[in-house]
Design a protein around this motif. Structure first.
Motif, mmCIF file in Angstrom:
data_model
loop_
_atom_site.group_PDB
_atom_site.id
_atom_site.type_symbol
_atom_site.label_atom_id
_atom_site.label_comp_id
_atom_site.label_asym_id
_atom_site.label_seq_id
_atom_site.Cartn_x
_atom_site.Cartn_y
_atom_site.Cartn_z
ATOM 1 N N MET A 135 0.834 -1.189 0.000
ATOM 2 C CA MET A 135 0.000 0.000 0.000
ATOM 3 C C MET A 135 0.877 1.250 0.000
ATOM 4 S SD MET A 135 -3.106 0.780 2.631
ATOM 5 C CE MET A 135 -4.348 2.010 2.292
ATOM 6 N N LEU A 136 0.809 2.026 -1.081
ATOM 7 C CA LEU A 136 1.618 3.231 -1.228
ATOM 8 C C LEU A 136 0.791 4.481 -0.958
ATOM 9 C CD1 LEU A 136 3.557 2.291 -4.487
ATOM 10 C CD2 LEU A 136 4.319 2.015 -2.124
ATOM 11 N N GLU A 137 1.469 5.630 -1.018
ATOM 12 C CA GLU A 137 0.791 6.908 -0.780
ATOM 13 C C GLU A 137 -0.365 7.112 -1.747
ATOM 14 O OE1 GLU A 137 2.097 11.419 -1.614
ATOM 15 O OE2 GLU A 137 3.277 10.436 -0.055
ATOM 16 N N GLN A 138 -0.147 6.778 -3.041
ATOM 17 C CA GLN A 138 -1.214 6.946 -4.014
ATOM 18 C C GLN A 138 -2.376 5.992 -3.755
ATOM 19 O OE1 GLN A 138 -1.410 9.807 -5.318
ATOM 20 N NE2 GLN A 138 -1.527 9.247 -7.478
ATOM 21 N N SER A 139 -2.097 4.827 -3.195
ATOM 22 C CA SER A 139 -3.170 3.889 -2.842
ATOM 23 C C SER A 139 -4.081 4.520 -1.791
ATOM 24 C CB SER A 139 -2.586 2.585 -2.301
ATOM 25 O OG SER A 139 -1.583 2.074 -3.145
ATOM 26 N N ARG A 140 -3.466 5.156 -0.806
ATOM 27 C CA ARG A 140 -4.244 5.833 0.237
ATOM 28 C C ARG A 140 -5.001 7.020 -0.346
ATOM 29 N NH1 ARG A 140 -2.528 4.500 5.481
ATOM 30 N NH2 ARG A 140 -0.711 3.143 5.514
ATOM 31 N N ARG A 141 -4.322 7.767 -1.226
ATOM 32 C CA ARG A 141 -4.926 8.945 -1.841
ATOM 33 C C ARG A 141 -6.192 8.555 -2.612
ATOM 34 N NH1 ARG A 141 -3.194 14.038 -3.948
ATOM 35 N NH2 ARG A 141 -1.209 13.700 -2.956
ATOM 36 N N HIS A 142 -6.085 7.543 -3.446
ATOM 37 C CA HIS A 142 -7.225 7.164 -4.276
ATOM 38 C C HIS A 142 -8.323 6.480 -3.471
ATOM 39 C CE1 HIS A 142 -4.509 7.355 -8.076
ATOM 40 N NE2 HIS A 142 -5.089 8.503 -7.832
ATOM 41 N N THR A 143 -7.939 5.755 -2.435
ATOM 42 C CA THR A 143 -8.955 5.157 -1.558
ATOM 43 C C THR A 143 -9.741 6.248 -0.850
ATOM 44 O OG1 THR A 143 -7.567 3.208 -1.204
ATOM 45 C CG2 THR A 143 -9.347 3.573 0.364
ATOM 46 N N PHE A 144 -9.036 7.267 -0.379
ATOM 47 C CA PHE A 144 -9.724 8.382 0.276
ATOM 48 C C PHE A 144 -10.623 9.124 -0.704
ATOM 49 C CE2 PHE A 144 -9.794 12.986 1.043
ATOM 50 C CZ PHE A 144 -10.590 12.997 2.170
ATOM 51 N N LEU A 145 -10.134 9.364 -1.930
ATOM 52 C CA LEU A 145 -10.944 10.067 -2.915
ATOM 53 C C LEU A 145 -12.208 9.274 -3.248
ATOM 54 C CD1 LEU A 145 -8.196 11.418 -5.343
ATOM 55 C CD2 LEU A 145 -9.608 12.745 -3.771
ATOM 56 N N ALA A 146 -12.089 7.960 -3.347
ATOM 57 C CA ALA A 146 -13.274 7.126 -3.595
ATOM 58 C C ALA A 146 -14.275 7.265 -2.451
ATOM 59 C CB ALA A 146 -12.863 5.662 -3.773
ATOM 60 N N SER A 147 -13.750 7.346 -1.225
ATOM 61 C CA SER A 147 -14.619 7.543 -0.064
ATOM 62 C C SER A 147 -15.261 8.924 -0.085
ATOM 63 C CB SER A 147 -13.802 7.365 1.215
ATOM 64 O OG SER A 147 -14.500 7.838 2.348
ATOM 65 N N LEU A 148 -14.457 9.949 -0.403
ATOM 66 C CA LEU A 148 -14.967 11.319 -0.452
ATOM 67 C C LEU A 148 -16.064 11.460 -1.506
ATOM 68 C CD1 LEU A 148 -14.527 14.300 0.541
ATOM 69 C CD2 LEU A 148 -12.970 14.558 -1.401
ATOM 70 N N LEU A 149 -15.889 10.779 -2.633
ATOM 71 C CA LEU A 149 -16.860 10.847 -3.726
ATOM 72 C C LEU A 149 -18.034 9.895 -3.526
ATOM 73 C CD1 LEU A 149 -14.212 11.059 -6.551
ATOM 74 C CD2 LEU A 149 -15.899 12.822 -6.059
ATOM 75 N N ARG A 150 -18.071 9.239 -2.362
ATOM 76 C CA ARG A 150 -19.174 8.354 -1.994
ATOM 77 C C ARG A 150 -19.363 7.210 -2.987
ATOM 78 N NH1 ARG A 150 -21.204 9.333 3.290
ATOM 79 N NH2 ARG A 150 -20.611 11.467 3.752
ATOM 80 N N VAL A 151 -18.260 6.677 -3.485
ATOM 81 C CA VAL A 151 -18.350 5.467 -4.297
ATOM 82 C C VAL A 151 -18.686 4.327 -3.336
ATOM 83 C CG1 VAL A 151 -17.138 3.930 -5.879
ATOM 84 C CG2 VAL A 151 -16.647 6.387 -5.904
ATOM 85 N N PRO A 152 -19.842 3.676 -3.488
ATOM 86 C CA PRO A 152 -20.316 2.762 -2.439
ATOM 87 C C PRO A 152 -19.571 1.439 -2.333
ATOM 88 C CG PRO A 152 -21.908 2.900 -4.238
ATOM 89 C CD PRO A 152 -20.860 3.915 -4.527
ATOM 90 N N HIS A 153 -18.884 1.018 -3.410
ATOM 91 C CA HIS A 153 -18.205 -0.285 -3.386
ATOM 92 C C HIS A 153 -16.744 -0.104 -3.793
ATOM 93 C CE1 HIS A 153 -22.174 -2.206 -3.079
ATOM 94 N NE2 HIS A 153 -22.543 -1.336 -3.999
ATOM 95 N N LEU A 154 -15.848 -0.739 -3.053
ATOM 96 C CA LEU A 154 -14.423 -0.644 -3.341
ATOM 97 C C LEU A 154 -13.832 -2.045 -3.458
ATOM 98 C CD1 LEU A 154 -11.943 1.332 -3.550
ATOM 99 C CD2 LEU A 154 -11.554 0.860 -1.129
ATOM 100 N N VAL A 155 -13.078 -2.262 -4.540
ATOM 101 C CA VAL A 155 -12.365 -3.522 -4.739
ATOM 102 C C VAL A 155 -10.875 -3.210 -4.780
ATOM 103 C CG1 VAL A 155 -11.921 -5.458 -6.296
ATOM 104 C CG2 VAL A 155 -14.251 -4.618 -5.998
ATOM 105 N N VAL A 156 -10.104 -3.870 -3.935
ATOM 106 C CA VAL A 156 -8.652 -3.760 -3.981
ATOM 107 C C VAL A 156 -8.137 -4.970 -4.754
ATOM 108 C CG1 VAL A 156 -6.525 -3.710 -2.648
ATOM 109 C CG2 VAL A 156 -8.546 -2.513 -1.797
#
Length: 433
Positions: A135-156
């Protein structure tokens, strides 16, 4: 009695089936070289969603021992030369169960705004992680952005598992780290899948190389993830985009209001209210591309006819009288800034909210958000390129808004530079406070 294949009844049934067809909008994200474009190319190739001549062209352009499936999405010349994704590339494919609209978004920090664009309408986000790097900085960045944008489902998607010998310990370490980070964010559904995009393991079919993994393949999960309950079918919101008045003797009495249903369900006979006038009437009929339909719901594009002859124009909103959005001139929003010239207090901009466009002024920048640490910088007086922060705006006319958490269509807007007409920011409305 059987309905003739080409009868109007059959065509209307076909339209309704298409409108109801399950569509999943997907955004991919992750760090550079994690293999996002290759994964999408593998999905397209293994699901037989590309033509032979496309594959042959990619085969000719590939270097090395393997066909570079990333070239199916990296279509810009600069992308191919640099080996990175720059712009958002959209691809469409279908399986018997579902239709997919897939956005390949860039991994570079300087293209964060492109990731925001791709994820703003997504039902599901796929964040890729290189199994060797974790898990890199960009992984955290994009995970947070997905959360901020209320994307309801996340697949890693833990990619390049073949390069760590399909180690179960590596997979579990990344899964546990992501799960711990996701608990700090608003991510209601998280799934972690070990894959090899290059070889196709666990992408479309389950792989024998990961006997310890008991979950489904990536495509199987995408086909079966439940998204119907994510949509707002309660709050009726129909922004009017265009007034239909045919210049024909046969339709001289026809007046309809065209647009895309943002949320809720509209049916003939329903009592509705038109904003900003506040006048009420009932729906006389709803017309689809091939004729009248019995109901309309998001994201159907329809024309609504009203019983009474009201003054309705572009930018107006049709809703239910007892469930109307609140008018607001003071907007509190999380803003993603997308241009080199910073966002500063007292700056004048144009706000485009659904089909309504008004002028606005920036009252203040409350804080800038560090999307890696989630720290709020309260001393920040402006937002620079790719920054995200909380901003207060004052509009010249009221907008009819909902909080973004409740309605992702009426809860968002874009900011436009008055001089150049360029889109310079995107905002998500939040409760005041």
């Amino acid at each position: 009695m059987a309905v003739p294949l080409h009868s109007p009844e059959a065509e209307h049934a076909h339209d309704l089936a298409l409108a109801r067809k399950d569509i999943l909008r997907i955004a991919t994200a992750g760090s550079v070289d994690d293999g996002k474009s290759t994964l999408i190319g593998r999905l397209l190739y293994d699901s037989k969603a590309i033509y032979e001549d496309q594959y042959e062209a990619v085969e000719r352009a590939s270097k090395g021992d393997y066909v570079d499936l990333a070239l199916l999405t990296d279509g810009l010349r600069a992308e191919r030369e640099q080996g990175i994704t720059i712009d958002v590339a959209y691809r469409y494919f279908s399986t018997p169960r579902r239709t997919f609209i897939l956005a390949d978004t860039p991994g570079h920090v300087q293209y964060t705004r492109n990731m925001v664009t791709g994820a703003s309408t997504a039902d599901l986000a796929i964040v890729l992680v290189d199994a060797r790097k974790g898990m890199l900085e960009q992984s955290r960045r994009h995970t947070f952005l997905a959360s901020l944008l209320r994307v309801p489902h996340l697949v890693v998607a833990v990619n390049k598992m073949d390069l760590v010998d399909w180690s179960e310990d590596v997979y579990e370490g990344i899964r546990d780290e992501f799960t711990a980070f996701a608990t700090k964010l608003n991510i209601p559904d998280l799934t972690v899948v070990p894959v090899s995009a290059l070889h196709g393991d666990n992408v479309v079919t389950r792989s024998d190389r990961s006997p310890w993994y008991q979950g489904s393949s990536l495509l199987h999960h995408l086909e079966h993830v439940h998204v119907a309950s994510d949509r707002n079918l309660v709050d009726v919101r129909f922004p009017v985009q265009y007034v239909v008045r045919p210049q024909s003797d046969a339709f001289h009495d026809y007046r309809g209001y065209a647009g895309t249903v943002a949320s809720g369900v509209l049916r003939p006979g329903d009592e509705v209210q038109v904003l900003p006038s506040g006048l009420t009437t009932t729906i006389a009929a709803i017309d689809g591309p091939r004729g009248p339909v019995a109901e309309a719901f998001a994201p159907m594009a329809v024309t609504v006819r009203l019983t009474d002859d009201l003054d309705v124009s572009r930018g107006d909103l049709i809703c239910r009288p007892a469930n109307a959005p609140h008018p607001a001139q003071d907007l509190d929003a999380m803003v993603s800034w997308m241009t080199e010239e910073p966002l500063r207090p007292r700056q004048r901009l144009t706000v485009k909210h659904t089909t309504r466009t008004v002028r606005a002024m920036v009252k203040d920048v409350q804080y800038r958000l560090d999307v890696n640490s989630l720290h709020r910088d309260l001393t920040a007086g402006e937002l620079g390129l790719n920054d995200i922060g909380r901003v207060r705006l004052r509009t010249t006319q009221p907008l009819f808004v909902d909080d973004y958490a409740r309605n992702r269509v009426t809860g968002r807007f874009i900011l436009i530079d008055e001089a150049t007409n360029a889109t310079v920011g995107a905002g998500m409305l939040t409760p005041a406070g």
